[in-house]
Design a protein around this motif. Structure first.
Motif, PDB file in Angstrom:
ATOM      1  N   GLN A 186     -15.246   7.406   7.443  1.00 55.86           N
ATOM      2  CA  GLN A 186     -15.244   8.795   7.913  1.00 55.86           C
ATOM      3  C   GLN A 186     -14.077   9.599   7.340  1.00 55.86           C
ATOM      4  O   GLN A 186     -14.011  10.809   7.526  1.00 55.86           O
ATOM      5  CB  GLN A 186     -15.180   8.828   9.436  1.00 55.86           C
ATOM      6  N   PHE A 187     -13.143   8.929   6.684  1.00 57.74           N
ATOM      7  CA  PHE A 187     -11.978   9.549   6.047  1.00 57.74           C
ATOM      8  C   PHE A 187     -11.070  10.269   7.043  1.00 57.74           C
ATOM      9  O   PHE A 187     -10.487  11.309   6.737  1.00 57.74           O
ATOM     10  CB  PHE A 187     -12.405  10.508   4.936  1.00 57.74           C
ATOM     11  N   ASP A 188     -10.946   9.702   8.223  1.00 57.38           N
ATOM     12  CA  ASP A 188     -10.062  10.275   9.232  1.00 57.38           C
ATOM     13  C   ASP A 188      -8.804   9.427   9.402  1.00 57.38           C
ATOM     14  O   ASP A 188      -8.358   9.158  10.517  1.00 57.38           O
ATOM     15  CB  ASP A 188     -10.799  10.450  10.565  1.00 57.38           C
ATOM     16  N   PHE A 189      -8.232   9.001   8.269  1.00 59.81           N
ATOM     17  CA  PHE A 189      -6.931   8.347   8.262  1.00 59.81           C
ATOM     18  C   PHE A 189      -5.859   9.389   8.589  1.00 59.81           C
ATOM     19  O   PHE A 189      -6.100  10.603   8.467  1.00 59.81           O
ATOM     20  CB  PHE A 189      -6.666   7.720   6.886  1.00 59.81           C
ATOM     21  N   PRO A 190      -4.663   8.984   8.998  1.00 60.26           N
ATOM     22  CA  PRO A 190      -3.627   9.965   9.344  1.00 60.26           C
ATOM     23  C   PRO A 190      -3.184  10.763   8.114  1.00 60.26           C
ATOM     24  O   PRO A 190      -2.840  10.199   7.077  1.00 60.26           O
ATOM     25  CB  PRO A 190      -2.471   9.104   9.877  1.00 60.26           C
ATOM     26  N   ALA A 246       0.519  16.893  10.031  1.00 61.34           N
ATOM     27  CA  ALA A 246       0.891  15.545   9.579  1.00 61.34           C
ATOM     28  C   ALA A 246       0.628  14.530  10.691  1.00 61.34           C
ATOM     29  O   ALA A 246       1.029  14.741  11.834  1.00 61.34           O
ATOM     30  CB  ALA A 246       2.360  15.517   9.173  1.00 61.34           C
ATOM     31  N   GLY A 247      -0.074  13.485  10.341  1.00 65.06           N
ATOM     32  CA  GLY A 247      -0.429  12.461  11.322  1.00 65.06           C
ATOM     33  C   GLY A 247      -1.771  12.692  11.981  1.00 65.06           C
ATOM     34  O   GLY A 247      -2.296  11.807  12.662  1.00 65.06           O
ATOM     35  N   HIS A 248      -2.373  13.861  11.800  1.00 63.91           N
ATOM     36  CA  HIS A 248      -3.678  14.165  12.381  1.00 63.91           C
ATOM     37  C   HIS A 248      -4.789  13.588  11.505  1.00 63.91           C
ATOM     38  O   HIS A 248      -4.578  13.322  10.321  1.00 63.91           O
ATOM     39  CB  HIS A 248      -3.852  15.679  12.522  1.00 63.91           C
ATOM     40  N   PRO A 249      -5.999  13.392  12.048  1.00 63.07           N
ATOM     41  CA  PRO A 249      -7.111  12.864  11.244  1.00 63.07           C
ATOM     42  C   PRO A 249      -7.409  13.760  10.045  1.00 63.07           C
ATOM     43  O   PRO A 249      -7.595  14.978  10.205  1.00 63.07           O
ATOM     44  CB  PRO A 249      -8.283  12.859  12.231  1.00 63.07           C
ATOM     45  N   GLY A 306      -9.445  19.183   8.368  1.00 62.40           N
ATOM     46  CA  GLY A 306      -9.647  20.073   7.228  1.00 62.40           C
ATOM     47  C   GLY A 306      -9.005  19.600   5.953  1.00 62.40           C
ATOM     48  O   GLY A 306      -8.749  20.408   5.047  1.00 62.40           O
ATOM     49  N   GLY A 307      -8.729  18.291   5.834  1.00 60.92           N
ATOM     50  CA  GLY A 307      -8.172  17.756   4.592  1.00 60.92           C
ATOM     51  C   GLY A 307      -9.094  18.031   3.422  1.00 60.92           C
ATOM     52  O   GLY A 307     -10.321  18.038   3.560  1.00 60.92           O
TER      53      GLY A 307
END
Length: 406
Positions: free
Chosen positions: A158-162, A177-180, A185-186
C-alpha cells in the motif's frame, strides 16, 4: 471439524460456520464442555477436548463424540488416550480397506484403569499447565506473525511506510514526517515496467535485485549439521519445527536468516515456507532438495524476505509458473528470481528490518521454548499415567496450592 483438531485442542481460527436453519437441524450434535471429539476417518488418533469457550459448537459428521462419566476427569482421560499405547491401539482397531475408520464400538472397547478423581485432576493439572504455556507461546507467535505480515503489506504493497523528513520537506509539509507516505499525499510516479505507480525514489526490479537464490555454501559429506525435512516447514507462519542433527550426504544448504520455500506440488500450494533461525550461530544447515533458498542482499533482509515469500502476489506468481507433469510440478529458482516488484528505498528496508528483528527473535525464543515444553510433556505423560511419577499438593507462599511431581 477434524481439520480443526490439533494437539488435543480445537483450532477456532478457521472453523466453519453454519446457518441458523442448519443449527436447528443439527442441534443433537452440539458438544459441551468436557466432551472429547475424535476424527472418524483418516487420522483416527486425532482428537480434541472441548473447553468452556467451545461449549455449544457443533460436531460434524466426520467426528465421533465421547462424553466421560462423572467419575472421570475429561482432561485426564484426554491425556490418558494420548499415550502411545492407546494411540497405537486405536489406530490398529480402525477399519477400512482404503481409509481407516473409527466407530463408537471401538471407543467402547478402550480399557481404562484410573486413580480416583482427585488424583486424576492433579495429574491433568500438571500436563495442562505445560499445554497452557505451549498454547500461549503459539498464540503470541501468531500475533507477531500477523503483525509482521500486516506491516509488510502496509509499507510495501500500500506504500504507507513512514514518510521521511526529506520526503515531507519536498512536499512543503515538514510536519508530515513519520506519517503514512501514500495516505499523506507522498509523490507517486507511474512505472512503465511494473504498470503501476510507485513512490518517488523507488525503482522497478525483480526478486533477484534483493536476494541471492540458492547461494553457494560449503558443507562436506559426513559433517553432522542441522537438518530440516519438508515436514519441519510450516504451511502458515515463519518458524520451523525443531532442528534435527544428522550427517550431511546431500541436500539444499542454508544458514540462519535464509528463507526456504518449497518448490514442488503440493507443498508450494499448501504454503510451506519458513525463515531459518534455529541453527547454531554461523552453522551451515541443510534440508530437502525440494527447497529454494532466498538470502538477502545484504543478509539483513531476512524479515523482508520472509514476508515477501508469504505474500499473496509472490505465492500466486510461483504457483502459476510451476512446470512439469501433474503431481510433480515445480517452480524453478530461475523463475522466482524474475518475480517483478518495486524496489524500496534503503531507508525503508532498514527501518522495516529494525522494527521486525525483535519480533522474529521473540518468535524464535517462543518456538524453542515450546519445543522444550512439548518434549517435557511427552516425557512425563506415560510416567504420570502408569504411576511411575505421582503428583502431590504442596502449599505455596499464598493461600493457593501448587502441584509438585514426585
Amino acid at each position: 471439524m477434524p481439520a480443526n483438531m490439533k494437539n488435543n485442542r480445537v483450532d477456532v481460527s478457521e472453523i466453519a460456520r453454519i446457518s441458523e436453519h442448519d443449527a436447528k437441524r443439527l442441534k443433537r450434535h452440539i458438544v459441551q464442555t468436557g466432551d472429547i471429539v475424535y476424527s472418524r476417518r483418516g487420522d483416527v488418533t486425532q482428537k480434541a477436548l472441548i473447553r468452556e469457550h467451545e461449549n455449544g459448537f457443533f460436531c460434524g459428521t466426520g467426528c465421533l463424540l465421547l462424553r466421560p462419566g462423572k467419575k472421570i476427569d475429561p482432561a485426564f482421560l484426554t491425556y490418558y488416550l494420548s499415550t502411545k499405547t492407546y494411540q497405537s491401539w486405536i489406530a490398529s482397531q480402525a477399519v477400512g480397506a482404503t481409509m481407516p475408520n473409527l466407530n463408537t464400538g471401538i471407543l467402547n472397547r478402550v480399557s481404562f484403569c484410573a486413580p480416583d478423581k482427585d488424583d486424576q485432576e492433579r495429574i491433568a493439572s500438571v500436563l495442562a499447565a505445560l499445554d497452557a504455556k505451549i498454547e500461549l507461546n503459539q498464540r503470541i507467535n501468531g500475533e507477531l506473525e500477523g503483525l509482521a505480515k500486516l506491516l509488510y503489506d502496509y509499507w510495501f504493497a500500500q506504500f504507507d511506510f513512514p514518510m521521511t523528513a526529506a520526503q515531507a520537506a519536498a512536499l512543503g509539509k515538514p510536519k508530515l514526517a513519520g506519517h503514512p507516505y501514500s495516505a499523506s499525499g507522498g509523490k507517486m510516479i507511474y512505472n512503465e515496467n511494473l504498470k503501476r505507480e510507485i513512490p518517488e525514489g523507488w525503482r522497478d526490479g525483480t526478486a533477484e535485485s534483493l536476494f541471492i537464490f540458492n547461494p553457494s555454501v560449503s558443507l562436506r559429506d559426513g559433517i553432522v549439521a542441522g537438518f530440516f525435512a519438508m515436514d519441519a516447514v510450516p504451511t502458515r507462519g515463519f518458524m520451523t519445527k525443531a532442528v534435527q542433527r544428522k550427517a550431511f550426504s546431500g541436500g539444499t544448504k542454508f544458514a540462519n536468516g535464509d528463507v526456504v520455500v518449497a518448490r514442488i506440488t503440493p507443498c508450494l500450494e499448501n504454503g510451506k515456507t519458513a525463515l531459518i533461525t534455529q541453527l547454531i550461530d554461523d552453522e551451515v544447515g541443510f534440508g530437502s532438495t525440494e527447497f529454494i533458498v532466498m538470502r538477502g542482499r545484504p543478509r539483513s533482509l531476512s524479515a523482508f524476505g520472509a514476508s515477501l515469500a508469504r505474500s499473496v502476489h509472490f505465492r500466486k506468481f510461483a504457483i502459476l509458473n510451476m512446470t512439469g507433469t501433474s503431481g510433480r510440478k515445480r517452480i524453478e529458482a530461475s523463475v522466482l528470481k524474475a518475480f517483478p516488484l518495486p524496489i524500496p528505498s534503503g531507508e525503508s528496508l532498514a527501518a522495516f528490518e529494525q522494527i521486525c528483528e525483535p519480533m522474529f527473535q521473540k518468535m524464535t525464543l517462543n518456538e524453542k521454548e515450546t519445543q522444550e515444553l512439548t518434549q517435557l510433556r511427552d516425557w512425563l505423560l506415560p510416567m504420570l499415567m502408569n504411576g511411575q511419577v505421582t503428583v502431590q499438593d504442596s502449599v505455596g507462599s499464598g493461600d493457593g496450592k501448587k502441584r509438585k511431581a514426585a
